[in-house]
Design an enzyme around this catalytic site. Structure first.
Site, PDB file in Angstrom:
ATOM      1  N   SER A  24       0.839  -1.193   0.000  1.00 32.70           N
ATOM      2  CA  SER A  24       0.000   0.000   0.000  1.00 32.70           C
ATOM      3  C   SER A  24       0.875   1.243   0.000  1.00 32.70           C
ATOM      4  CB  SER A  24      -0.952  -0.031   1.202  1.00 32.70           C
ATOM      5  OG  SER A  24      -1.966   0.943   1.049  1.00 32.70           O
ATOM      6  N   ASN A  25       0.333   2.380   0.341  1.00 31.01           N
ATOM      7  CA  ASN A  25       1.110   3.620   0.365  1.00 31.01           C
ATOM      8  C   ASN A  25       0.570   4.554   1.449  1.00 31.01           C
ATOM      9  OD1 ASN A  25      -0.966   5.473  -0.813  1.00 31.01           O
ATOM     10  ND2 ASN A  25      -0.786   4.024  -2.511  1.00 31.01           N
ATOM     11  N   ARG A  26       1.177   5.719   1.575  1.00 29.73           N
ATOM     12  CA  ARG A  26       0.909   6.611   2.705  1.00 29.73           C
ATOM     13  C   ARG A  26      -0.280   7.546   2.533  1.00 29.73           C
ATOM     14  NH1 ARG A  26       5.071   6.276   6.165  1.00 29.73           N
ATOM     15  NH2 ARG A  26       7.077   5.613   5.302  1.00 29.73           N
ATOM     16  N   ALA A  39      -4.611   7.473  -4.399  1.00 30.00           N
ATOM     17  CA  ALA A  39      -3.235   7.059  -4.693  1.00 30.00           C
ATOM     18  C   ALA A  39      -3.288   5.559  -4.974  1.00 30.00           C
ATOM     19  CB  ALA A  39      -2.330   7.370  -3.510  1.00 30.00           C
TER      20      ALA A  39
END
Ligand code: C5P
Length: 223
Positions: free
Chosen positions: A29-31, A95
């Site tokens: 995943s991402n922030r 995102a």
């Protein structure tokens, strides 16, 4: 009326990260916090629009008057966007993970072997680029560009490459502070103009963007 300029319009917003499973307990995943996308959805609903918010996994409350669809992966997000169409405008703030694991293991990958497992990735669908070429493309398609360098040049190139009408560029380097913060400094790139907004809270960015969307959809600013 002036206070509900988007009444009768349907706006689709994507927000947050996506989560790409590796096995039942692990993921990529991402922030992304989802804050900017949720703020845009909130502002559009407050402006009278019917809003479908397709949200990746985030811990944020659903804004008042917004229809929220929770998803995990990019593929699920694309499916939900597809089902939400048609729309008068789509604002793709999510995102989306660029890659997913090529195979999702049914059971937890064990740690015991000598070498760590290889993770083979494959590309996720680009939801924005897909929507741009879809017969259901909304009259106004807005993408975001989170960049750390050459923010404006990359945003201009991205607008054309992806077929978006507008790209909202934001600086996600540490100096820009957009990725998990409460403020954002964005630049709106259209085919005709480049407009830089000062740094402001994400809620205010949402309202500024929604005011421009209403204008673009032909809603008079004052009546
Ligand atoms: O190419 P990049 O990921 O920087 O493009 C960002 C824009 O494209 C955002 O609007 C994002 O929501 C959208 N996007 C998408 N699907 C992807 C990747 C990005 O909709 N797989």
């Amino acid at each position: 009326p002036a206070h509900r300029p988007l009444f009768g319009k349907h706006i689709v917003v994507t927000a947050g990260p996506t989560r790409e499973a590796i096995d039942p307990v692990r993921f990529l995943s991402n922030r992304s916090s989802g804050k900017q996308g949720f703020a845009i959805a909130a502002a559009a609903a407050a402006a009278g629009a019917r809003v479908t918010l397709v949200a990746g996994p985030v811990s944020l409350p659903t804004p008042l008057g917004v229809d929220r669809i929770d998803v995990e992966s990019a593929v699920e997000m694309k499916d939900s966007v597809k089902k939400a169409l048609p729309a008068d405008a789509a604002v793709m703030v999510a995102a989306v993970a660029d890659w997913r694991a090529k195979t999702i293991h049914d059971s937890k990958i064990k740690k015991h072997s000598a070498a760590p497992p290889a993770l083979i990735l494959e590309e996720n669908p680009d939801i924005l680029a897909w929507l741009a070429t879809s017969p259901d493309k909304p009259p106004l398609l807005v993408g975001f560009a989170a960049e750390t360098d050459a923010v404006l040049d990359n945003a201009k190139a991205k607008r054309k490459r992806k077929g978006a009408d507008w790209i909202v560029a934001n600086d996600v380097s540490d100096a820009g502070g957009a990725m998990d913060g409460d403020d954002n400094a964005v630049t709106i790139v259209t085919s005709e103009s480049v407009e830089r907004l000062e740094r402001m809270p994400k809620g205010a960015v949402g309202r500024e963007l929604v005011a421009r969307i209403a204008q673009a959809l032909g809603v008079p600013a004052e009546i």
